[in-house]
Design an enzyme around this catalytic site. Sequence first.
Site, PDB file in Angstrom:
ATOM      1  N   HIS A 185       0.838  -1.199   0.000  1.00  0.00           N
ATOM      2  CA  HIS A 185       0.000   0.000   0.000  1.00  0.00           C
ATOM      3  C   HIS A 185       0.879   1.257   0.000  1.00  0.00           C
ATOM      4  O   HIS A 185       0.719   2.132  -0.864  1.00  0.00           O
ATOM      5  CB  HIS A 185      -0.903  -0.010   1.237  1.00  0.00           C
ATOM      6  CG  HIS A 185      -1.758   1.206   1.383  1.00  0.00           C
ATOM      7  ND1 HIS A 185      -3.090   1.225   1.046  1.00  0.00           N
ATOM      8  CD2 HIS A 185      -1.479   2.463   1.832  1.00  0.00           C
ATOM      9  CE1 HIS A 185      -3.592   2.427   1.269  1.00  0.00           C
ATOM     10  NE2 HIS A 185      -2.624   3.199   1.755  1.00  0.00           N
ATOM     11  N   GLU A 186       1.788   1.332   0.962  1.00  0.00           N
ATOM     12  CA  GLU A 186       2.628   2.530   1.052  1.00  0.00           C
ATOM     13  C   GLU A 186       3.569   2.633  -0.147  1.00  0.00           C
ATOM     14  O   GLU A 186       3.924   3.737  -0.578  1.00  0.00           O
ATOM     15  CB  GLU A 186       3.423   2.528   2.365  1.00  0.00           C
ATOM     16  CG  GLU A 186       2.561   2.560   3.621  1.00  0.00           C
ATOM     17  CD  GLU A 186       1.569   3.712   3.651  1.00  0.00           C
ATOM     18  OE1 GLU A 186       1.815   4.751   3.017  1.00  0.00           O
ATOM     19  OE2 GLU A 186       0.520   3.565   4.310  1.00  0.00           O
TER      20      GLU A 186
ATOM     21  N   HIS B 109       1.875   4.522  -2.849  1.00  0.00           N
ATOM     22  CA  HIS B 109       2.048   5.967  -2.651  1.00  0.00           C
ATOM     23  C   HIS B 109       3.431   6.412  -3.118  1.00  0.00           C
ATOM     24  O   HIS B 109       3.588   7.456  -3.758  1.00  0.00           O
ATOM     25  CB  HIS B 109       1.900   6.314  -1.170  1.00  0.00           C
ATOM     26  CG  HIS B 109       0.493   6.361  -0.663  1.00  0.00           C
ATOM     27  ND1 HIS B 109      -0.494   7.096  -1.279  1.00  0.00           N
ATOM     28  CD2 HIS B 109      -0.085   5.797   0.433  1.00  0.00           C
ATOM     29  CE1 HIS B 109      -1.621   6.982  -0.585  1.00  0.00           C
ATOM     30  NE2 HIS B 109      -1.404   6.183   0.443  1.00  0.00           N
TER      31      HIS B 109
ATOM     32  N   HIS C 143       3.730   6.750  -6.761  1.00  0.00           N
ATOM     33  CA  HIS C 143       3.045   7.970  -7.196  1.00  0.00           C
ATOM     34  C   HIS C 143       4.001   9.155  -7.123  1.00  0.00           C
ATOM     35  O   HIS C 143       4.097   9.961  -8.055  1.00  0.00           O
ATOM     36  CB  HIS C 143       1.819   8.199  -6.304  1.00  0.00           C
ATOM     37  CG  HIS C 143       0.785   9.087  -6.903  1.00  0.00           C
ATOM     38  ND1 HIS C 143      -0.245   9.626  -6.159  1.00  0.00           N
ATOM     39  CD2 HIS C 143       0.596   9.560  -8.160  1.00  0.00           C
ATOM     40  CE1 HIS C 143      -1.017  10.364  -6.930  1.00  0.00           C
ATOM     41  NE2 HIS C 143      -0.525  10.337  -8.150  1.00  0.00           N
TER      42      HIS C 143
END
Length: 680
Positions: free
Chosen positions: A472-473, A476, A479
Site C-alpha cells: 500500500h505505502e 504511494h 506515485h
Amino acid sequence: MSDIQKNPLLFAERVGKYEAIPFNLFKKEHYIPAVDFGLEEAKNNLEAIKANTEEPTFENTIFALSNCSPALDKATTVFFNLLGAESDNEFKALAQEISPKIAAFSSSISTDPVLFEKVKAVYDKRDSLNLSEEEMRIVKNSYKGFTRNGALLSDEDKEKLKAIDQELSRLSPTFNQNLLNSTNAYEMHITDEADLEGIPENAKMAAKHTAEQRGKDGWVFTLQFPSMLPVSTYAKKRELRQQISSAFKKRAFRDEFDNQATVLRTVELRTQRAKLLGYNTHADYVITERMAESPENVINFLNRIYEVAYPKAKEELQEIKDLAKEMDGIEELETWDFGYYSEILKKKKFDFDSEELRPYLKADNCIQGVFDVSSKLYGLKYKELHDIPVYHEDVRVFDVTDEEGKDIGILYLDLFPRATKRGGAWMTTFRDQGLSDGVIKRPHVAIVANLTPPTGDRPALLSYGELRTLFHEFGHALHGLLSNCKYKAVASPNVLWDFVELPSQIMENWIKEKEALDMFAVHHETGERIPEELIKKVQASETYNKGYMNIRQVAFGDLDMGWHYKDTSEVKDVKEYEDKLLARTSLFPASDESNMSCAFAHIFAGGYSAGYYSYKWAEVLEADAFQYFKDTGIFNKETAAKFRTEILEKGDSKHPMELYKAFRGHEPEVDSLLKRDGLI
C-alpha cells in the site's frame, strides 16, 4: 561567516547526485533559527513580488509566490517529517513554537490584499496568456487558495482567521504527542509462559526481546501494532485479550495524556473557520475541493455501503458468536473476542490460518518483492546506497532508476517500530518532483511504518496484513517517484485527497496473485516457494468478514462526518457524542472505557478531517481499475504504461476524474467494490 550561514539545515552541502539531505549534521538547536531565517527571507521575497510594478504574469506572480520560501521549505520539510518519524518529547516541544509561526505566515499570504489583487489579475486574464495545462491548473488553484483562505474577508475577520489557524497549528502536534505518550506508557508484562498459549512463536520472541531491552524477565507486549495484534488475535487466555485490547482502545482517553479537550477545541475551531469563510461546516469547506464534491454525496456513498454491508456484518458476527458459545460457552461476545474467534472460524471454513503465511514473508524478501513487482510493471531498478546520511540507523536508502538508467529518485525505507516514531504507516516526501532553482529535480520519497521487527538472530517476518501495508505505502511511493510534471505545485502525490489513495490501494492487489507471490514469497529457512495451495486459501478467504470490515470503515467515516458535518456546538462530552455517532454501525455493546476519537490521528492530526471516506472511495476506483489489469494481464506492459502515464505521472495537472477516465474509459461505480467484496 554568520551563525545562520553555519546552520546545516539551510547551508550544508547536499549529498550525491540527488542532493540528499545531510541528516547526520542536524541538531535540535538548528531548527528554530533556520525557521526564523526562512520566514524573514520569504517575507522579503513577498515584498519584492508586491513591489513589482510590471503587469502581473504567471512567472512574476503565481510561480514567484509558490517559490517564495526556499529556506523555510528546507527547514520545515525536515522538521515536520521527523516530528512523526524520529522525535523525542524535547523535539516535539519545538512544534509548539514552529507550528504557530508557519500558520501565521501562511495566513499572512492568503489574507494579503496586494498579493490577492495580483493573483486575481492573472486569474482574470488566464485565457489570453497561452498557459500550459499545468500552468492553467496552478493559476486556478492559486486563486481558489486565496479565496478559500481569507482573501475576501474584512481586516477584522482576517485577524480572527489568523488566530484560529495559529491555535489549530498547536493542537495537531499536541494530539499526536498525547497519543504517542499514551501508547508508550503501557506495557503488558507476562512471567508465566502458560499465559502465552496460542500466541504465535514470532510474537513471543519479539515480546521476549522487548522484555530483555527493558531489563525484565519474561515477555513484554506493548501497544505498538505488531506487538498488540498477535495477542488480541491469538491469545487463548481471554483476560490477556481483554487487557491489551482495552488498553489500545482507550489510548489518550481519561489518562494523563487525555485528548478529549484537544478534540473538542479542534472541532470548535474548524467550525468557526469554515463559517468565517462562508461555509456551513468544516465538511462543506473541505469536500467542495474533492472528487466527491459535497458532504451529501459522501453520506450517500457511505449509506450505500452501509445498507449492503450491515446485514452481512450481522450474519458474520452471529456465526462467530455461535462458535464462541459452542467452543467456550461464551454467552456475550465482546470486542476483544472477535479477532480470536474470527481467526478460528476462518481456519475452519478455509483451512487457513494467516500465520501460515508469515514464514514465507521475510521482510527483506518482501521489500525485494515489491521492488520486483514495480520493476516488472514500470521497468524500475533499485540499488541500495550506503553513503547517504539517514536520520536513524534503521533507515535504508535506494537509488531508483528506469531500465535505461535514467534517474527516477531516492527512496528511504524506515519500516520498524521505535519509541520515537508515531504509530501507523505512511509515505512522505523530503523533496517533491518538479522545478527548483531553474531545474526540474527528481523526488526524495520515504516510507515510514511499524512492521514486525527482527529479534535477535531471527529475521523480521511479516504478517499478511503487514505485507499489504508495505505494498500500500509503496503504491504511494510510486506515485511520488514517477511524477512527471514541470511544477512542484501539481506534482504527484499532491492530488485531491479522495484520489490520493488510488495508487496505494491498487498495489495491494498484487499480493493476492500467484504470479506476484512466486517472485518473493519463499520460506525463510528452507527456501521453499509458497505452496500454491496456500495461495488459493488466501484468495478463497478474501471475502471473509468483508461485511464487518466494510462496516468498520463506514463507522470511521460516520465518526469523521459526525465531528465535521453535524452541529457540534452543544457537544461537551466526547464519549457520549461518539456513542451516538456510532450507534448505527455498532455491533457490540458500547464500552465506557473505550474511545476512538481520542486516538483518531487521521482526522485530528493527519490531514484526513472530513476526508476519511476517501479510503473507501479509492477502493471503488481501484476495484474497477484493477479489473482492467485482470482483464489484460496483471503485468501487461501496455496497461501498466497507461496507468503510469495517465495516473501516476500526471499529479494534479488535471481533475482526477479526467485522469481516471483517460485510463479506464469510464467513471467508476460503487457496486464494483461491493461485487468484489462478495456483498452483492
